[in-house]
Design an enzyme around this catalytic site. Structure first.
Site, PDB file in Angstrom:
ATOM      1  N   SER A   1       4.378  -5.700  -2.401  1.00 40.81           N
ATOM      2  CA  SER A   1       3.722  -4.996  -3.508  1.00 40.81           C
ATOM      3  C   SER A   1       4.702  -5.014  -4.666  1.00 40.81           C
ATOM      4  O   SER A   1       5.910  -5.209  -4.459  1.00 40.81           O
ATOM      5  CB  SER A   1       3.456  -3.537  -3.105  1.00 40.81           C
ATOM      6  OG  SER A   1       3.097  -2.752  -4.223  1.00 40.81           O
TER       7      SER A   1
ATOM      8  N   TYR B   1       5.691   4.262   1.106  1.00 41.84           N
ATOM      9  CA  TYR B   1       5.212   2.929   0.728  1.00 41.84           C
ATOM     10  C   TYR B   1       6.363   2.086   0.191  1.00 41.84           C
ATOM     11  O   TYR B   1       6.565   0.942   0.606  1.00 41.84           O
ATOM     12  CB  TYR B   1       4.111   3.085  -0.324  1.00 41.84           C
ATOM     13  CG  TYR B   1       3.264   1.851  -0.554  1.00 41.84           C
ATOM     14  CD1 TYR B   1       2.470   1.331   0.464  1.00 41.84           C
ATOM     15  CD2 TYR B   1       3.232   1.230  -1.798  1.00 41.84           C
ATOM     16  CE1 TYR B   1       1.671   0.217   0.253  1.00 41.84           C
ATOM     17  CE2 TYR B   1       2.437   0.118  -2.022  1.00 41.84           C
ATOM     18  CZ  TYR B   1       1.656  -0.387  -1.000  1.00 41.84           C
ATOM     19  OH  TYR B   1       0.865  -1.486  -1.219  1.00 41.84           O
TER      20      TYR B   1
HETATM   21  N1  LIG Z   1      -4.944  -3.094  -3.269  1.00 40.07           N
HETATM   22  C1  LIG Z   1      -3.816  -3.012  -3.947  1.00 40.07           C
HETATM   23  O1  LIG Z   1      -3.815  -2.578  -5.100  1.00 40.07           O
HETATM   24  C2  LIG Z   1      -2.512  -3.488  -3.360  1.00 40.07           C
HETATM   25  C3  LIG Z   1      -1.396  -3.508  -4.199  1.00 40.07           C
HETATM   26  C4  LIG Z   1      -0.180  -3.922  -3.678  1.00 40.07           C
HETATM   27  C5  LIG Z   1      -0.081  -4.312  -2.361  1.00 40.07           C
HETATM   28  N2  LIG Z   1      -1.185  -4.277  -1.557  1.00 40.07           N
HETATM   29  C6  LIG Z   1      -1.010  -4.700  -0.162  1.00 40.07           C
HETATM   30  O2  LIG Z   1      -1.944  -5.698   0.150  1.00 40.07           O
HETATM   31  C7  LIG Z   1      -2.220  -5.680   1.546  1.00 40.07           C
HETATM   32  C8  LIG Z   1      -3.717  -5.686   1.758  1.00 40.07           C
HETATM   33  O3  LIG Z   1      -4.226  -4.498   1.177  1.00 40.07           O
HETATM   34  P1  LIG Z   1      -5.723  -4.385   0.598  1.00 40.07           P
HETATM   35  O4  LIG Z   1      -5.626  -3.717  -0.712  1.00 40.07           O
HETATM   36  O5  LIG Z   1      -6.432  -5.643   0.744  1.00 40.07           O
HETATM   37  O6  LIG Z   1      -6.286  -3.273   1.612  1.00 40.07           O
HETATM   38  P2  LIG Z   1      -7.602  -3.272   2.537  1.00 40.07           P
HETATM   39  O7  LIG Z   1      -7.602  -1.929   3.207  1.00 40.07           O
HETATM   40  O8  LIG Z   1      -8.794  -3.674   1.762  1.00 40.07           O
HETATM   41  O9  LIG Z   1      -7.271  -4.414   3.592  1.00 40.07           O
HETATM   42  C9  LIG Z   1      -6.248  -4.244   4.535  1.00 40.07           C
HETATM   43  C10 LIG Z   1      -6.772  -4.661   5.901  1.00 40.07           C
HETATM   44  O10 LIG Z   1      -5.723  -4.425   6.849  1.00 40.07           O
HETATM   45  C11 LIG Z   1      -6.308  -3.859   8.008  1.00 40.07           C
HETATM   46  N3  LIG Z   1      -5.308  -3.095   8.745  1.00 40.07           N
HETATM   47  C12 LIG Z   1      -4.764  -1.894   8.427  1.00 40.07           C
HETATM   48  N4  LIG Z   1      -3.915  -1.501   9.380  1.00 40.07           N
HETATM   49  C13 LIG Z   1      -3.889  -2.491  10.317  1.00 40.07           C
HETATM   50  C14 LIG Z   1      -3.188  -2.689  11.535  1.00 40.07           C
HETATM   51  N5  LIG Z   1      -2.353  -1.738  12.025  1.00 40.07           N
HETATM   52  N6  LIG Z   1      -3.376  -3.829  12.222  1.00 40.07           N
HETATM   53  C15 LIG Z   1      -4.233  -4.781  11.759  1.00 40.07           C
HETATM   54  N7  LIG Z   1      -4.956  -4.640  10.630  1.00 40.07           N
HETATM   55  C16 LIG Z   1      -4.766  -3.501   9.909  1.00 40.07           C
HETATM   56  C17 LIG Z   1      -7.445  -2.979   7.492  1.00 40.07           C
HETATM   57  O11 LIG Z   1      -8.429  -2.733   8.488  1.00 40.07           O
HETATM   58  C18 LIG Z   1      -7.981  -3.819   6.342  1.00 40.07           C
HETATM   59  O12 LIG Z   1      -9.041  -4.645   6.730  1.00 40.07           O
HETATM   60  C19 LIG Z   1      -1.513  -4.448   2.100  1.00 40.07           C
HETATM   61  O13 LIG Z   1      -0.302  -4.843   2.705  1.00 40.07           O
HETATM   62  C20 LIG Z   1      -1.248  -3.612   0.864  1.00 40.07           C
HETATM   63  O14 LIG Z   1      -0.134  -2.768   0.996  1.00 40.07           O
HETATM   64  C21 LIG Z   1      -2.396  -3.877  -2.017  1.00 40.07           C
END
Ligand SMILES: NC(=O)c1ccc[n+]([C@@H]2O[C@H](COP(=O)([O-])OP(=O)(O)OC[C@H]3O[C@@H](n4cnc5c(N)ncnc54)[C@H](O)[C@@H]3O)[C@@H](O)[C@H]2O)c1
Length: 254
Positions: free
Chosen positions: A135, A147
């Site tokens: 991130s 985080y």
């Molecule tokens: N959305 C944002 O703004 C953002 C910003 C920076 C970083 N991120 C990072 O991007 C990545 C994806 O996030 P996203 O926004 O797509 O979220 P999201 O919740 O839409 O997707 C994340 C997926 O991971 C799965 N998941 C969660 N815990 C799990 C586990 N223990 N084992 C297996 N699967 C698991 C969830 O079921 C979900 O389908 C994450 O690592 C998040 O920290 C997201």
């Protein structure tokens, strides 16, 4: 990319699904792993060829079994996306060991488990590519302690891994998204209620994320970053002024 095999954790929804769609368009064979089975089924319905795994990234045995299964059905994994994650939160006064353990197990050890599962196989074949999702909160300190701790570690891990595996013909990128329009706040609440964002904080965070790009645009950015073999992959330039301030402050401290 055509004909290669990708393994994507957190691939059922959000950024992972965006990456899967972008790779699918390029003829990549997909293995999606997630804890959300209905979401996995929906993703499988729109993508082919695809294998899905109900896999918690904390579960090392499940990782090994999934790796064996993918190799048998689709072939050796060429592209690994350690992307699954949550957005855990706690006021500093309310921190507990239990909260630290959940936050680090999913967002950091989950990435390590993916690497430890697939990297030896890539080293043996002298080929492969790893993308770890961190991130911008892994590059510039964020008040969300749980985080930021995990995401800074994922950035450091990725940069060091890149130095270590180049000699084996393996590439590494770290994806550092800014806000992306996903349901991560609600998903974290349903998966790990003990570290969910407090109700009064949700509207502001949700609005912030909704201002970012959608998952399909981000999936394309990730594929472009892999094609460039870029050490860092960004999804916007929101973090640039903060990075400049951080770099200046670091240099100033000498
Ligand atoms: N959305 C944002 O703004 C953002 C910003 C920076 C970083 N991120 C990072 O991007 C990545 C994806 O996030 P996203 O926004 O797509 O979220 P999201 O919740 O839409 O997707 C994340 C997926 O991971 C799965 N998941 C969660 N815990 C799990 C586990 N223990 N084992 C297996 N699967 C698991 C969830 O079921 C979900 O389908 C994450 O690592 C998040 O920290 C997201």
């Amino acid at each position: 990319m055509r004909g290669s095999v990708a393994f994507i954790t957190g691939g059922a929804r959000g950024i992972g699904l965006g990456i899967a769609r972008a790779l699918g368009k390029r003829g990549v064979k997909l293995a999606l792993a997630d804890v959300d089975e209905p979401a996995l089924a929906r993703a499988a319905g729109e993508l082919a060829p695809v294998e899905t795994f109900r896999l918690d990234v904390r579960d090392r045995d499940a990782f090994a079994a999934a790796a064996d299964s993918v190799e048998r059905t689709l072939g050796p994994v060429d592209l690994l996306f350690n992307n699954a994650g949550i957005v855990p939160h706690s006021a500093v006064e309310e921190l507990t060991y239990a909260k630290w353990d959940v936050a680090l197990a999913v967002n950091l050890t989950g990435v390590i488990n993916g690497i430890q599962t697939f990297l030896p196989r890539m080293i043996e074949r002298r080929a492969g590519y790893v993308v770890n999702t961190a991130s911008v909160a892994g590059l510039v300190s964020d008040p969300n302690l749980l985080y930021a701790t995990a995401k800074f570690a994922v950035v450091g891990l990725s940069e060091s891994l890149r130095l270590n595996v180049a000699k084996h013909g393996i590439g590494v990128s770290v994806l550092c998204p800014g806000p992306v329009d996903t349901g991560i706040v609600a998903h974290t609440r349903s998966l790990e209620e003990g570290v969910a964002l407090r109700d009064e904080l949700v509207p502001a965070v949700a609005a912030f994320l909704a201002g970012g790009p959608g998952i399909d645009a981000v999936g394309e950015m990730v594929v472009a970053g892999v094609e460039r073999r870029s050490p860092w992959i960004f999804t916007g330039d929101e973090v640039r002024p903060h990075l400049e301030k951080r770099a200046a402050a670091l240099l100033e401290a000498f």
